[in-house]
Structures are given as structure tokens and as C-alpha cells.
Scaffold this motif. Structure first.
Motif, PDB file in Angstrom:
ATOM      1  N   GLU A 181       0.829  -1.208   0.000  1.00  0.00           N
ATOM      2  CA  GLU A 181       0.000   0.000   0.000  1.00  0.00           C
ATOM      3  C   GLU A 181       0.867   1.263   0.000  1.00  0.00           C
ATOM      4  OE1 GLU A 181      -2.621  -0.433   3.358  1.00  0.00           O
ATOM      5  OE2 GLU A 181      -3.910  -1.858   2.291  1.00  0.00           O
ATOM      6  N   ARG A 182       1.929   1.266   0.800  1.00  0.00           N
ATOM      7  CA  ARG A 182       2.836   2.425   0.817  1.00  0.00           C
ATOM      8  C   ARG A 182       3.496   2.618  -0.539  1.00  0.00           C
ATOM      9  NH1 ARG A 182       4.255   0.085   5.798  1.00  0.00           N
ATOM     10  NH2 ARG A 182       6.163  -0.755   4.870  1.00  0.00           N
ATOM     11  N   GLY A 183       3.920   1.521  -1.155  1.00  0.00           N
ATOM     12  CA  GLY A 183       4.558   1.598  -2.462  1.00  0.00           C
ATOM     13  C   GLY A 183       3.620   2.121  -3.537  1.00  0.00           C
ATOM     14  N   LEU A 184       2.381   1.666  -3.512  1.00  0.00           N
ATOM     15  CA  LEU A 184       1.403   2.145  -4.496  1.00  0.00           C
ATOM     16  C   LEU A 184       1.076   3.619  -4.281  1.00  0.00           C
ATOM     17  CD1 LEU A 184      -0.926  -0.988  -4.657  1.00  0.00           C
ATOM     18  CD2 LEU A 184       0.688  -0.192  -6.411  1.00  0.00           C
ATOM     19  N   MET A 185       0.985   4.037  -3.020  1.00  0.00           N
ATOM     20  CA  MET A 185       0.742   5.450  -2.733  1.00  0.00           C
ATOM     21  C   MET A 185       1.925   6.284  -3.213  1.00  0.00           C
ATOM     22  SD  MET A 185      -0.959   8.041  -1.647  1.00  0.00           S
ATOM     23  CE  MET A 185      -2.379   7.262  -0.916  1.00  0.00           C
ATOM     24  N   GLY A 186       3.139   5.805  -2.973  1.00  0.00           N
ATOM     25  CA  GLY A 186       4.323   6.512  -3.441  1.00  0.00           C
ATOM     26  C   GLY A 186       4.320   6.671  -4.947  1.00  0.00           C
ATOM     27  N   ARG A 187       3.896   5.636  -5.651  1.00  0.00           N
ATOM     28  CA  ARG A 187       3.807   5.714  -7.108  1.00  0.00           C
ATOM     29  C   ARG A 187       2.793   6.770  -7.542  1.00  0.00           C
ATOM     30  NH1 ARG A 187       2.449   0.322 -10.121  1.00  0.00           N
ATOM     31  NH2 ARG A 187       4.654  -0.084  -9.709  1.00  0.00           N
ATOM     32  N   ARG A 188       1.648   6.819  -6.853  1.00  0.00           N
ATOM     33  CA  ARG A 188       0.620   7.829  -7.200  1.00  0.00           C
ATOM     34  C   ARG A 188       1.147   9.244  -6.980  1.00  0.00           C
ATOM     35  NH1 ARG A 188      -2.853   3.837  -4.963  1.00  0.00           N
ATOM     36  NH2 ARG A 188      -2.931   4.867  -2.952  1.00  0.00           N
ATOM     37  N   ILE A 189       1.879   9.443  -5.889  1.00  0.00           N
ATOM     38  CA  ILE A 189       2.436  10.774  -5.611  1.00  0.00           C
ATOM     39  C   ILE A 189       3.472  11.136  -6.669  1.00  0.00           C
ATOM     40  CG2 ILE A 189       3.803  12.138  -3.973  1.00  0.00           C
ATOM     41  CD1 ILE A 189       2.433  10.409  -1.742  1.00  0.00           C
TER      42      ILE A 189
ATOM     43  N   PRO B 185       1.552   8.574   3.822  1.00  0.00           N
ATOM     44  CA  PRO B 185       1.119   9.895   4.272  1.00  0.00           C
ATOM     45  C   PRO B 185      -0.099   9.759   5.192  1.00  0.00           C
ATOM     46  CG  PRO B 185       1.221   9.789   1.857  1.00  0.00           C
ATOM     47  CD  PRO B 185       1.448   8.408   2.384  1.00  0.00           C
ATOM     48  N   PRO B 186      -0.206  10.618   6.194  1.00  0.00           N
ATOM     49  CA  PRO B 186      -1.380  10.572   7.059  1.00  0.00           C
ATOM     50  C   PRO B 186      -2.635  10.932   6.257  1.00  0.00           C
ATOM     51  CG  PRO B 186       0.047  12.412   7.659  1.00  0.00           C
ATOM     52  CD  PRO B 186       0.757  11.639   6.602  1.00  0.00           C
ATOM     53  N   PRO B 187      -3.812  10.595   6.778  1.00  0.00           N
ATOM     54  CA  PRO B 187      -5.060  10.843   6.051  1.00  0.00           C
ATOM     55  C   PRO B 187      -5.227  12.290   5.570  1.00  0.00           C
ATOM     56  CG  PRO B 187      -5.499   9.414   7.906  1.00  0.00           C
ATOM     57  CD  PRO B 187      -4.057   9.861   8.027  1.00  0.00           C
ATOM     58  N   ALA B 188      -4.844  13.265   6.374  1.00  0.00           N
ATOM     59  CA  ALA B 188      -5.002  14.668   5.960  1.00  0.00           C
ATOM     60  C   ALA B 188      -4.134  14.978   4.744  1.00  0.00           C
ATOM     61  CB  ALA B 188      -4.663  15.616   7.111  1.00  0.00           C
ATOM     62  N   VAL B 189      -2.928  14.440   4.696  1.00  0.00           N
ATOM     63  CA  VAL B 189      -2.043  14.664   3.546  1.00  0.00           C
ATOM     64  C   VAL B 189      -2.590  13.940   2.322  1.00  0.00           C
ATOM     65  CG1 VAL B 189       0.291  14.309   2.630  1.00  0.00           C
ATOM     66  CG2 VAL B 189      -0.029  15.083   4.993  1.00  0.00           C
ATOM     67  N   ARG B 190      -3.128  12.739   2.507  1.00  0.00           N
ATOM     68  CA  ARG B 190      -3.726  12.018   1.371  1.00  0.00           C
ATOM     69  C   ARG B 190      -4.891  12.821   0.802  1.00  0.00           C
ATOM     70  NH1 ARG B 190      -2.843   7.261   4.771  1.00  0.00           N
ATOM     71  NH2 ARG B 190      -5.067   7.125   5.160  1.00  0.00           N
TER      72      ARG B 190
ATOM     73  N   PRO C  96       6.969  19.237   3.337  1.00  0.00           N
ATOM     74  CA  PRO C  96       8.428  19.115   3.424  1.00  0.00           C
ATOM     75  C   PRO C  96       8.973  18.115   2.406  1.00  0.00           C
ATOM     76  CG  PRO C  96       7.456  19.100   5.619  1.00  0.00           C
ATOM     77  CD  PRO C  96       6.319  19.004   4.634  1.00  0.00           C
ATOM     78  N   VAL C  97      10.059  18.497   1.741  1.00  0.00           N
ATOM     79  CA  VAL C  97      10.645  17.639   0.705  1.00  0.00           C
ATOM     80  C   VAL C  97      11.065  16.293   1.290  1.00  0.00           C
ATOM     81  CG1 VAL C  97      13.026  18.489   0.840  1.00  0.00           C
ATOM     82  CG2 VAL C  97      12.148  17.607  -1.323  1.00  0.00           C
ATOM     83  N   ALA C  98      11.514  16.260   2.517  1.00  0.00           N
ATOM     84  CA  ALA C  98      11.886  14.981   3.142  1.00  0.00           C
ATOM     85  C   ALA C  98      10.676  14.054   3.214  1.00  0.00           C
ATOM     86  CB  ALA C  98      12.470  15.211   4.534  1.00  0.00           C
ATOM     87  N   ASN C  99       9.501  14.622   3.504  1.00  0.00           N
ATOM     88  CA  ASN C  99       8.285  13.809   3.553  1.00  0.00           C
ATOM     89  C   ASN C  99       7.943  13.275   2.166  1.00  0.00           C
ATOM     90  OD1 ASN C  99       8.376  15.077   6.046  1.00  0.00           O
ATOM     91  ND2 ASN C  99       6.165  15.206   6.218  1.00  0.00           N
ATOM     92  N   ILE C 100       8.033  14.135   1.144  1.00  0.00           N
ATOM     93  CA  ILE C 100       7.754  13.702  -0.224  1.00  0.00           C
ATOM     94  C   ILE C 100       8.668  12.528  -0.581  1.00  0.00           C
ATOM     95  CG2 ILE C 100       7.855  14.365  -2.676  1.00  0.00           C
ATOM     96  CD1 ILE C 100       5.538  15.663  -1.133  1.00  0.00           C
ATOM     97  N   ARG C 101       9.932  12.645  -0.258  1.00  0.00           N
ATOM     98  CA  ARG C 101      10.889  11.565  -0.555  1.00  0.00           C
ATOM     99  C   ARG C 101      10.486  10.264   0.140  1.00  0.00           C
ATOM    100  NH1 ARG C 101      15.473  15.762   0.229  1.00  0.00           N
ATOM    101  NH2 ARG C 101      15.845  16.385  -1.926  1.00  0.00           N
ATOM    102  N   GLN C 102      10.138  10.359   1.419  1.00  0.00           N
ATOM    103  CA  GLN C 102       9.768   9.166   2.179  1.00  0.00           C
ATOM    104  C   GLN C 102       8.495   8.532   1.636  1.00  0.00           C
ATOM    105  OE1 GLN C 102      11.764   7.800   4.673  1.00  0.00           O
ATOM    106  NE2 GLN C 102      13.141   9.332   3.841  1.00  0.00           N
TER     107      GLN C 102
END
Length: 94
Positions: free
Chosen positions: A27-35, A70-75, A56-62
Motif C-alpha cells: 500500500e505504501r509503495g502504491l501510494m508513493g507511485r501515485r504521488i 502519508p497521514p489521512p489529511a495529507v492524502r 516538506p521535501v523529506a516527507n515527499i521523498r519518504q
């Protein structure tokens, strides 16, 4: 069901460098791909995307490498960016 311990993709036993992928990891990997796809569709680097939308760019990278979900609010915010990127950018710029 614990998503961190439930295996979505088992490791290849013939590949000593392969590893199991959990449901949560998938799920994290698929979300990362969408971002990453969203960012690339907007023609932005990670730094430009972070600056434009106040993440924050560090968050985008992670998020993009699937280390963190990403937490629900960021999603939810990412959905707003996808729907109205220019309006969102103007709103953040103030």
C-alpha cells in the motif's frame, strides 16, 4: 488482519536478495507511485512540488519510496492538488 505482518508478495526463495512484501508495504509503495506520478504529471521536481504545496521535501521523498504512508489529511490534500493544482498552488502562496 495486521497489514504489517500479512504477506502480500512472498520472497522468491531462489533469490537471496529478495524479501517478503507486506500488505502495508505494498500500500505504501502504491501510494508513493501515485504521488510520484502526480508530481511528474505536473512537471515538477520533488523540491518544486514541496515548495509549491508546502509539504516538506523529506516527507515527499519518504512517501515516494514507500517508507512512510502519508497521514489521512495529507492524502486528502494530495487529492485536492490532483484536482486543482494551480488553484491549490495559489492558495498556498497566499
Amino acid at each position: 488482519m495486521n497489514k504489517e505482518t500479512t504477506i502480500a508478495i512472498p520472497a522468491d526463495p531462489g533469490d537471496p536478495e529478495d524479501f517478503d512484501v507486506s500488505v502495508a508495504g505494498l500500500e505504501r509503495g502504491l501510494m508513493g507511485r501515485r504521488i510520484r506520478t502526480l508530481r511528474n504529471d505536473l512537471g515538477m521536481s520533488q523540491e518544486e512540488f514541496a515548495r509549491a504545496y508546502g509539504i516538506p521535501v523529506a516527507n515527499i521523498r519518504q512517501y515516494e519510496i514507500g517508507r512512510h504512508m502519508p497521514p489521512p489529511a495529507v492524502r486528502a490534500y494530495l487529492k485536492v492538488i490532483a484536482a486543482e493544482p494551480e488553484m491549490t498552488k495559489r492558495a498556498v502562496a497566499g
